[in-house]
Write an enzyme that holds these catalytic residues in place. Structure first.
Site, PDB file in Angstrom:
ATOM      1  N   ASP A 197       1.253  -1.053   0.522  1.00  0.00           N
ATOM      2  CA  ASP A 197       0.145  -0.083  -0.074  1.00  0.00           C
ATOM      3  C   ASP A 197       0.971   1.565   0.330  1.00  0.00           C
ATOM      4  O   ASP A 197       1.983   1.505   0.174  1.00  0.00           O
ATOM      5  CB  ASP A 197      -0.846  -0.327   1.244  1.00  0.00           C
ATOM      6  CG  ASP A 197      -2.005   1.449   1.615  1.00  0.00           C
ATOM      7  OD1 ASP A 197      -2.362   1.969   0.348  1.00  0.00           O
ATOM      8  OD2 ASP A 197      -2.714   0.336   1.690  1.00  0.00           O
ATOM      9  N   ASP A 214     -10.879   1.879  -3.644  1.00  0.00           N
ATOM     10  CA  ASP A 214     -11.580   1.478  -2.150  1.00  0.00           C
ATOM     11  C   ASP A 214     -13.065   1.848  -2.293  1.00  0.00           C
ATOM     12  O   ASP A 214     -13.613   1.045  -1.406  1.00  0.00           O
ATOM     13  CB  ASP A 214     -10.968   2.289  -1.224  1.00  0.00           C
ATOM     14  CG  ASP A 214      -9.429   1.843  -0.830  1.00  0.00           C
ATOM     15  OD1 ASP A 214      -9.406   1.087  -0.804  1.00  0.00           O
ATOM     16  OD2 ASP A 214      -8.676   3.201  -0.373  1.00  0.00           O
TER      17      ASP A 214
HETATM   18  C1  DGJ Z   1      -6.461   1.687   2.102  1.00  0.00           C
HETATM   19  C2  DGJ Z   1      -6.029   0.821   0.775  1.00  0.00           C
HETATM   20  O1  DGJ Z   1      -6.431   0.954  -0.128  1.00  0.00           O
HETATM   21  C3  DGJ Z   1      -7.007  -0.300   1.941  1.00  0.00           C
HETATM   22  O2  DGJ Z   1      -7.360  -1.226   0.469  1.00  0.00           O
HETATM   23  C4  DGJ Z   1      -6.534  -0.378   3.505  1.00  0.00           C
HETATM   24  O3  DGJ Z   1      -5.395  -1.107   3.035  1.00  0.00           O
HETATM   25  C5  DGJ Z   1      -6.101   0.234   4.179  1.00  0.00           C
HETATM   26  N1  DGJ Z   1      -5.122   1.512   2.699  1.00  0.00           N
HETATM   27  C6  DGJ Z   1      -5.368   0.438   4.816  1.00  0.00           C
HETATM   28  O4  DGJ Z   1      -4.583   1.861   5.726  1.00  0.00           O
END
Ligand code: DGJ
Length: 746
Positions: free
Chosen positions: A478, A548
């Site tokens: 990430d 997301d």
């Molecule tokens: C952002 C990501 O897009 C999410 O899927 C998740 O992993 C969060 N960060 C975790 O902090």
């Protein structure tokens, strides 16, 4: 690989793929030219005899294979739109690249590699332009290697990977690209390019480089549709700051520039160092947007992704199921659920790491919120308070249930003042000397100085140990901030302009080292959702997290956009709960499966929130997905009906041997009698074979969606007449059809 076949001073050359030819031409003492990129020709260099007006007008330097700032264009002008702009050691701001020899290094089977060598007319400044043409996919990779032996460092004010003016081959041009930001990544947009206009798409985020716009485009030449018309398309394999410009001049010549963007600073290149620009991959077709997508997908699957065509596992990722609020029991009970549904891997998201007072913590019991997220970035060791038996225990618990194990990391970030890494290496973040440091998420997060090899080495040591945990097979990488402190204490004051480029090179260095040391591990590129939907990270990561936003209705649009350039095998699509956490929208579980199964299927929920009926349905869907995943992840995509402006959307995948196909149909918001029934003419099938039509993912005892279910019909009829799915009025009715060919007719 070491053998170099020198083509040497040939006057004209061509590079062919299955359907595309590139023609090059070398005029003594002038630049290499590329006057033709188009359908494959039997006698490619014949085009040189046909060049007329434009060449006469521009002189014999028109359409150089790479345009540089300052090169003489016509008798009375220079190239002012060049993709390479250099301040030489003597202060001169112009360059004029003269062609040297061409070489043809050996490469993989099915790939032809051509290197055009060039040198500035006056200074010891050298450019090698590479072209790697992949025969089967019609995709050509190109990049530059830039070096010099001038008496002092040179400054690269612009250093694009591709800079070409295409011949005057159309009367109208229009640009198709993706607009992106958090929660609305991959939105397809198109705009005409008028005479004397320049259009730019770019991202200066530095980390989330696929936000703002995606580094990918399709340029239509005259009228283009999904299945017909001429398109020149390109993708830049770069996750840092980037820029692409499209300029149509008064005479309908279109110039295209694509490359890394240095913010507002020049890149300082020391004598003797080689700067390799990112790969720009392009393709050309006369079969419309759909063929562009299929070309990029094939190239990605066979030449680019680290694990190429290896089937991708069905996984459950813990994020939306528990956010930071978990302990060992929460995680093992999620594992129970995914194993019961037929899943193959369990992934622990954010919240498992850090030690002592700065360990990553959560608001205990609060499952509706993300938690605090303000500490421990940079400390990739397990939080023993939450997980006393460590990651090895979790991996073995997963294995006990027949699951592989994966883990989330965010290696490019540090929690300022709240991490052991920052205490150990106080200069580790990017920071502009003497100015306040901006921080992001949690009020402590900022981006590490990846231009500094010591920082990269520290991360490598930590992550190498983490990746070596027995049982780890998957990493979610990430990256949740942008470069908002563009300063480095590692780089000299004169080299601060190198930050944007060297940062991304540092990230790729780390990703590459880890991939070489742990080749069995599959990595997902995530960056606050779809910030890393790009071919730069996909060199090291097999998949990306498109957004997301996991609302299935929204995903129809996001995935539709992503599919223009990126293959289904690389697109992580997870079934989540309803109401959706991002939009609060309520959708049927069947619709959520029908949408997620068109990419790499997974889950992002706590299985205990599912009813026994849901679990039984999920089990069947997962079994069917596993049976059909070769077709979905590895087949050719044909888009049938676009969701934009329609009450339903549909696409299908066809196996390479055309023996199997899977058709997805998603009803969106349908009023009475709106496109009822939905008319679908299928594509890509073998007209001479008969296909048995089956409907999968059927919910309860609901009847079939198409009359063809249970029948065997010819590919010809399916493509000429089509099927007519009856989608109910209202929202989110959907269906998935499986077509299996029975025999080949003569
Ligand atoms: C952002 C990501 O897009 C999410 O899927 C998740 O992993 C969060 N960060 C975790 O902090």
């Amino acid at each position: 690989m070491m053998n170099m076949l020198t083509v040497c001073f040939a006057a004209a050359l061509s590079l062919d793929t299955a359907s595309v030819s590139l023609v090059f031409d070398r005029v003594e003492d002038k630049a290499w030219r590329m006057p033709y990129v188009g359908p494959r020709l039997r006698a490619p260099t014949d085009v040189l005899a046909l060049e007329g007006g434009a060449v006469r007008w521009h002189g014999d330097t028109s359409h150089p294979s790479y345009g540089v700032y300052g090169a003489p264009l016509m008798s009375m002008d220079i190239d002012k739109f060049g993709g390479l702009a250099v301040r030489h050691a003597d202060g001169a701001l112009v360059s004029d690249l003269v062609s040297l020899e061409a070489t043809e290094p050996m490469d993989e089977d099915g790939v032809r590699h051509l290197v055009l060598r060039m040198k500035d007319r006056r200074m010891p400044f050298f450019v090698d332009q590479h072209f790697r043409a992949d025969e089967a996919s019609d995709v050509i990779e190109t990049w530059l290697e830039i070096r010099h032996e001038e008496s002092a460092p040179v400054e690269l004010l612009r250093m694009d990977s591709f800079a070409w003016s295409m011949p005057r081959i159309a009367r109208t041009y229009s640009l198709r690209s993706l607009s992106s930001w958090w929660g609305c990544e991959g939105q397809l947009v198109a705009t005409p390019l008028a005479k004397s206009q320049t259009l730019t798409i770019n991202s200066r985020n530095g980390v989330r480089g696929a936000w703002d716009a995606n580094p990918a485009f399709m340029l239509s030449l005259d009228e283009t549709s999904e299945d017909s018309g001429r398109v020149f398309a390109g993708v830049l394999a770069w996750s840092g700051a980037w820029r692409m410009d499209f300029r149509r001049d008064w005479g309908d010549v279109v110039e295209i520039r694509a490359g890394a963007d240095n913010g507002n600073g020049a890149y300082r290149l020391e004598p003797g160092r080689v700067l390799t620009t990112p790969v720009f991959a392009f393709t050309y077709t006369e079969q419309g947007f759909g063929q562009v997508s299929r070309n990029f997908h094939r190239w990605a699957r066979t030449r680019w992704l680290p694990h190429r065509t290896r089937p991708r596992e069905v996984l459950l990722n813990s994020w939306e199921g528990s956010y930071l609020a978990f302990d060992e029991k929460t995680l093992t009970s999620m594992m129970d659920g995914v194993a019961e549904m037929g899943g193959e891997m369990f992934v622990v998201d954010d919240g498992w790491f850090g030690e002592g007072p700065t360990a990553r913590d959560h608001n205990a019991g609060d499952r509706s919120k993300e938690g605090v997220c303000d500490s421990a970035l940079g400390d990739w060791v397990v939080n023993r308070r939450k997980l006393p038996r460590g990651l090895g225990y979790l991996a073995s618990e997963a294995a006990r249930r027949g699951l592989k194990f994966g883990i989330w990391i965010e290696p490019e970030m540090v929690s300022v003042g709240k991490s052991a890494l920052h205490a150990r290496l106080p200069d580790c973040p990017l920071r502009v000397r003497g100015r306040p440091m901006l921080v992001g998420r949690g009020g402590t997060q900022t981006v590490l100085d990846f231009t500094n090899p010591k920082v990269v080495d520290d991360l490598y040591t930590q992550l190498d140990a983490l990746y070596s945990t027995p049982g780890v097979r998957y990493v979610k990488w990430d990256a949740n901030a942008n470069i908002f402190n563009p300063g480095s204490s590692w780089l000299s004051p004169e080299s601060q302009g190198n930050i944007w480029f060297d940062y991304t090179r540092g990230v790729y260095d780390l990703m590459g080292r880890l991939l070489r040391a742990h080749p069995e591990i599959v990595t997902q590129a995530c960056s606050s959702g779809g910030g890393r939907m790009d071919y730069g990270t996909l060199r090291f990561c097999d998949e990306f997290w498109p957004s997301d936003n996991t609302d299935a209705r929204e995903r129809v649009f996001i995935q539709w956009g992503a599919s223009q350039f990126y293959p289904a095998s690389a697109m992580a699509c997870h079934v989540t709960v309803s109401p959706n956490h991002q939009t609060r929208r309520v959708t049927p579980l069947k619709f959520r499966f029908d949408v997620a199964m068109s990419g790499r299927l997974g889950f992002e929920l706590h299985p205990k929130d599912m009813s026994p009926e849901d679990v039984a349905f999920a089990k069947e869907c997962v079994a069917d997905y596993k049976r059909l995943r070769d077709v979905i992840q590895g087949g050719s995509l044909h888009r049938l009906v676009a969701p934009q402006g329609s009450s339903f959307a549909s696409l299908m995948y066809v196996a390479d041997d055309r023996a199997k196909a899977v058709v997805f149909v998603w009803g969106l918001n349908r009023g009475p009698n709106r496109e009822f029934p939905a008319l679908l003419r299928l594509k890509g099938l073998d007209p001479h074979r008969r296909y048995q039509v089956r409907e999968i993912n059927r919910w309860g005892d609901a009847g079939p969606h198409v009359a063809a279910v249970g029948k065997t019909v010819s590919g010809e009829a399916l493509m000429r007449f089509g099927v007519e799915p009856v989608l109910s009025v209202g929202d989110y009715d959907s269906c998935v059809l499986e077509l299996t060919s029975e025999r080949k007719e003569n």
